[in-house]
Design a protein around this motif. Structure first.
Motif, mmCIF file in Angstrom:
data_model
loop_
_atom_site.group_PDB
_atom_site.id
_atom_site.type_symbol
_atom_site.label_atom_id
_atom_site.label_comp_id
_atom_site.label_asym_id
_atom_site.label_seq_id
_atom_site.Cartn_x
_atom_site.Cartn_y
_atom_site.Cartn_z
ATOM 1 N N ASP A 132 101.406 -84.957 -1.317
ATOM 2 C CA ASP A 132 102.159 -85.714 -0.320
ATOM 3 C C ASP A 132 102.949 -84.828 0.631
ATOM 4 O O ASP A 132 103.560 -85.316 1.574
ATOM 5 N N SER A 133 102.967 -83.536 0.382
ATOM 6 C CA SER A 133 103.750 -82.626 1.220
ATOM 7 C C SER A 133 103.167 -82.539 2.625
ATOM 8 O O SER A 133 101.977 -82.795 2.842
ATOM 9 N N LEU A 134 104.010 -82.171 3.585
ATOM 10 C CA LEU A 134 103.578 -82.100 4.976
ATOM 11 C C LEU A 134 102.472 -81.084 5.184
ATOM 12 O O LEU A 134 101.605 -81.254 6.054
ATOM 13 N N ASP A 135 102.498 -80.012 4.398
ATOM 14 C CA ASP A 135 101.472 -78.981 4.548
ATOM 15 C C ASP A 135 100.348 -79.139 3.514
ATOM 16 O O ASP A 135 99.590 -78.207 3.270
#
Length: 301
Positions: A132-135
């Motif tokens: 789920d992290s942006l990266d």
């Protein structure tokens, strides 16, 4: 999260239009090979051949997920024409996803309104990253389709996966990460029953399938949870789902990449039994690199 364009008001109760629940429910997956996600355009030469197979397939199933199939408008036209000739079914194309979403997954869903329905409790969602992290790395982890099943009288969650090619660089590691993410998402559902199906681009014994929670043993699933994978039986019969000889890693004339998994609650369900079928040439004869449709029928004993 994607939302349907329209939710039809339910005009049926838990037992369906006839007042009696259906005696069978057949769910199928077919990678049509028409429009692979990385291809620039649809294989026009295949279209007519595949559509003839699709018509034969609709005679045998109630809920169908088509992989590598992009043109939802053409599929809907085919379904409308089919319904004119077969009054025992009333197929509809699931329009709950926007065209932009279908461009990422190339999945189309067709369902018989006499056995399945979209209700306000039926969600759809896409899982496009490994975290789920942006990266987080982009990956087609899977899709959720909820349908109210008149066979069970409950909402059933269908998780559809089409993982990347098995021979890609770091392919096994990526599938393991995708399996971990998809299993976490499946664990969050409020539905009692879950079915996971698709083209996993790995065979039943692969590490990624174990991480997904898939087992060859129904008794193991009853005791420990996870998903029963009836595709293990195809290994014993030396059957495969894709006409693509593999001489490097798998050493087989036809790998089993297309599979349907059923969760613990379905395995424990009383009074029902399951039959997995890999359709033969009477439905569709795959040419080199193409897939056979696979279906799971749930029936009352």
């Amino acid at each position: 999260m994607a939302r349907r364009k329209e939710i039809r008001k339910s005009e049926i109760d838990a037992c369906g239009p006839s007042g009696k629940r259906p005696s069978t429910m057949t769910v199928a997956w077919w990678n049509t090979s028409l429009h692979p996600p990385r291809a620039a355009k649809m294989d026009v030469g295949l279209t007519g051949y595949v559509y003839k197979g699709l018509v034969r397939l609709l005679k045998r199933v109630d809920l169908l997920f088509l992989g590598e199939c992009f043109d939802i408008a053409k599929i809907e036209k085919l379904v409308i024409n089919y319904n004119k000739g077969d009054k025992s079914k009333r197929f509809s194309v699931d329009w709950r996803r926007e065209a932009s979403e279908n461009r990422k997954f190339h999945t189309i869903c067709i369902f018989d309104e006499m056995k399945f329905e979209e209700t306000p409790d039926c969600e759809v969602e896409n899982y496009l990253k490994l975290t789920d992290s942006l990266d987080g790395k982009y990956y087609r982890v899977g899709q959720l389709y909820d349908f109210y099943s008149m066979f069970f009288g409950k909402v059933v969650s269908f998780y559809v996966a089409h993982w990347s090619q098995y021979s890609e660089e770091d392919g096994e590691a990526m599938k393991i990460l995708a399996a971990h993410r998809l299993r976490m998402e499946m664990g969050r559902t409020q539905s009692k029953y879950r079915i996971c199906l698709g083209d996993f681009n790995c065979e039943p014994y692969a590490k990624a399938m174990a991480v997904l929670g898939a087992s060859r043993s129904g008794d193991y699933v009853k005791n420990r949870g996870g998903f029963f994978n009836p595709a293990w039986a195809l290994l014993a019969r030396q059957q495969g789902s894709i006409a693509s000889e593999n001489t490097r890693f798998l050493k087989t004339q036809s790998p089993i990449f297309d599979q349907i998994l059923i969760d613990r609650n379905l395995v424990l369900a009383k009074g029902v039994e399951f039959v997995l079928e890999l359709f033969d040439s009477s439905v569709y004869k795959p040419r080199k690199g193409e897939h056979s449709p696979v279906a799971l029928t749930i029936m009352r004993k």
